[in-house]
Write an enzyme that holds these catalytic residues in place. Sequence first.
Site, PDB file in Angstrom:
ATOM      1  N   GLN A   1     -15.228   8.414  39.396  1.00 20.43           N
ATOM      2  CA  GLN A   1     -13.782   8.597  39.763  1.00 20.43           C
ATOM      3  C   GLN A   1     -13.623   7.643  40.488  1.00 20.43           C
ATOM      4  OE1 GLN A   1     -16.081  11.125  39.515  1.00 20.43           O
ATOM      5  NE2 GLN A   1     -14.891  13.168  38.867  1.00 20.43           N
TER       6      GLN A   1
ATOM      7  N   ARG B   1      -8.060  16.013  36.010  1.00 20.48           N
ATOM      8  CA  ARG B   1      -8.897  16.362  36.896  1.00 20.48           C
ATOM      9  C   ARG B   1      -8.436  16.257  38.269  1.00 20.48           C
ATOM     10  NH1 ARG B   1      -8.742  12.319  39.666  1.00 20.48           N
ATOM     11  NH2 ARG B   1     -10.420  13.427  41.215  1.00 20.48           N
ATOM     12  N   GLY B   2      -9.017  16.791  39.379  1.00 27.54           N
ATOM     13  CA  GLY B   2      -8.740  16.630  40.756  1.00 27.54           C
ATOM     14  C   GLY B   2      -7.901  18.146  41.049  1.00 27.54           C
ATOM     15  N   ALA B   3      -8.500  18.896  42.105  1.00 28.53           N
ATOM     16  CA  ALA B   3      -8.360  20.148  42.276  1.00 28.53           C
ATOM     17  C   ALA B   3      -6.605  20.402  42.387  1.00 28.53           C
ATOM     18  CB  ALA B   3      -8.794  20.613  43.787  1.00 28.53           C
TER      19      ALA B   3
ATOM     20  N   ARG C   1     -13.192  25.362  34.477  1.00 28.42           N
ATOM     21  CA  ARG C   1     -13.829  24.692  35.599  1.00 28.42           C
ATOM     22  C   ARG C   1     -14.049  25.521  36.661  1.00 28.42           C
ATOM     23  NH1 ARG C   1     -13.028  18.660  37.195  1.00 28.42           N
ATOM     24  NH2 ARG C   1     -14.938  18.876  37.617  1.00 28.42           N
TER      25      ARG C   1
ATOM     26  N   ASP D   1     -12.132  20.390  46.996  1.00 30.36           N
ATOM     27  CA  ASP D   1     -11.880  21.085  46.011  1.00 30.36           C
ATOM     28  C   ASP D   1     -11.844  22.778  46.219  1.00 30.36           C
ATOM     29  OD1 ASP D   1     -13.381  18.835  44.836  1.00 30.36           O
ATOM     30  OD2 ASP D   1     -12.290  19.771  43.129  1.00 30.36           O
TER      31      ASP D   1
ATOM     32  N   ASN E   1     -16.656  19.870  47.950  1.00 34.39           N
ATOM     33  CA  ASN E   1     -15.927  18.530  47.463  1.00 34.39           C
ATOM     34  C   ASN E   1     -16.920  17.948  46.542  1.00 34.39           C
ATOM     35  OD1 ASN E   1     -13.861  16.956  47.344  1.00 34.39           O
ATOM     36  ND2 ASN E   1     -15.126  15.327  48.498  1.00 34.39           N
ATOM     37  N   LYS E   2     -16.638  16.853  45.997  1.00 34.05           N
ATOM     38  CA  LYS E   2     -17.251  16.028  44.943  1.00 34.05           C
ATOM     39  C   LYS E   2     -18.905  15.735  45.504  1.00 34.05           C
ATOM     40  CE  LYS E   2     -16.453  15.184  41.631  1.00 34.05           C
ATOM     41  NZ  LYS E   2     -16.967  15.926  40.558  1.00 34.05           N
TER      42      LYS E   2
HETATM   43  O1  MRU Z   1     -14.378  16.715  39.368  1.00 31.33           O
HETATM   44  P1  MRU Z   1     -12.985  16.316  39.729  1.00 31.33           P
HETATM   45  O2  MRU Z   1     -12.793  14.758  39.619  1.00 31.33           O
HETATM   46  O3  MRU Z   1     -12.243  16.921  39.128  1.00 31.33           O
HETATM   47  O4  MRU Z   1     -13.499  16.503  41.091  1.00 31.33           O
HETATM   48  C1  MRU Z   1     -12.319  15.936  42.235  1.00 31.33           C
HETATM   49  C2  MRU Z   1     -12.954  15.713  43.548  1.00 31.33           C
HETATM   50  O5  MRU Z   1     -13.835  16.457  43.796  1.00 31.33           O
HETATM   51  C3  MRU Z   1     -12.128  14.919  44.357  1.00 31.33           C
HETATM   52  O6  MRU Z   1     -12.630  14.097  45.093  1.00 31.33           O
HETATM   53  C4  MRU Z   1     -11.268  15.504  45.678  1.00 31.33           C
HETATM   54  O7  MRU Z   1     -11.566  15.442  46.844  1.00 31.33           O
HETATM   55  C5  MRU Z   1     -10.796  16.892  44.982  1.00 31.33           C
HETATM   56  S1  MRU Z   1      -9.158  16.666  44.442  1.00 31.33           S
HETATM   57  C6  MRU Z   1      -8.019  15.831  45.323  1.00 31.33           C
END
Ligand code: MRU
Length: 340
Positions: free
Chosen positions: A193, A44-46, A87, A234, A243-244
Amino acid sequence: MRTIEWRSGKVVTINQLKLPMETEFLEMQSYSEVAEAIKTMKIRGAPLLGAAAAYALALVAYHSKAKTRNKLIGELERAAETLKRTRPTAVNLFWAVDRVLNKARSLNGSPRELAEAVVMEAEKIAEEDAAANRLIGKHGAALIEDGDTVLTHCNAGALATVEYGTALGVIRAAVEQGKKVRVIATETRPKLQGARLTAYELKRDGIPVKLIADTMVGYVMYKRMVNRVVVGADRIVQDAVINKIGTYQIAILAKEHGIPFYVVAPKSTFDLGHKAAEIVIEERSPEEVTFIGSERIAPEGVEALNPAFDITPLKYVTAIICEEGVIYKGDLQSLKPTKQ
Ligand code: MRU
């Protein structure tokens, strides 16, 4: 720490669902294993999703028995479709898949030559991400002062990228410059996370970190226990940062308390051809909300919402930090599109 690696025909990465209790490495030999790992959030993580998807196509090319160039391109296109369905929100995944596909389509050689080029392109994407994070760290560290306490949300660290991290990269770089920096990390329900991954990374690096529940952000700002917010992204679109889930409320609170709110991301996260309203926000299973791990916390049969990301309008963002430098929002459109 390198989060993902190509080892002659295998992609090796950490199963992030097992951290911090266990460090389990995943060795994947097919693109469908990578797609499954992305869907279930073992990966995970963009930025990491981008590198993983690129390596998934490298696996297709490397193991292909295709006798012609066109057959191999067909195999890559089918795998690309599957990867794009894993995703929907982080743009890095789509950007990386299209970049590798376009590379393959631009070549006229034998299937072997194409396969080598595809593997090289995936390696290049990973290397570029690692290099971008170092540069981002350098630009971002200039905004962090000795003695700062920085609030971060979710995990935008080495684990979310190929190496070093975006938001945590900025914090790491400031610490490497000798600045004393403390971090407050939100736990980030429902997938935790922040508690599992950000706290793990910072603790391992010896950077002081205190964990808070997501509900405590207003209180710590009101009490002046933080003086900067640094988060990842993201997808950065024309009018907002995606973002998250939980980022939006942190941004509003930061503005209310006069605390700078920085968004940190490589250019592969920018999607300036779109507006927030056009982007699919991933809706995950309600069980992630009604359960914590395998423990049910809500009554049987209760419904739950579970959007994985939210939308923060640019008016709440002090600046965006990418490998090209610190961008103030009026200058966003002057950024050159990400290289394909
Ligand atoms: O759902 P995830 O864990 O893949 O989401 C990731 C995020 O949203 C991170 O917080 C982030 O800021 C982007 S990845 C550096």
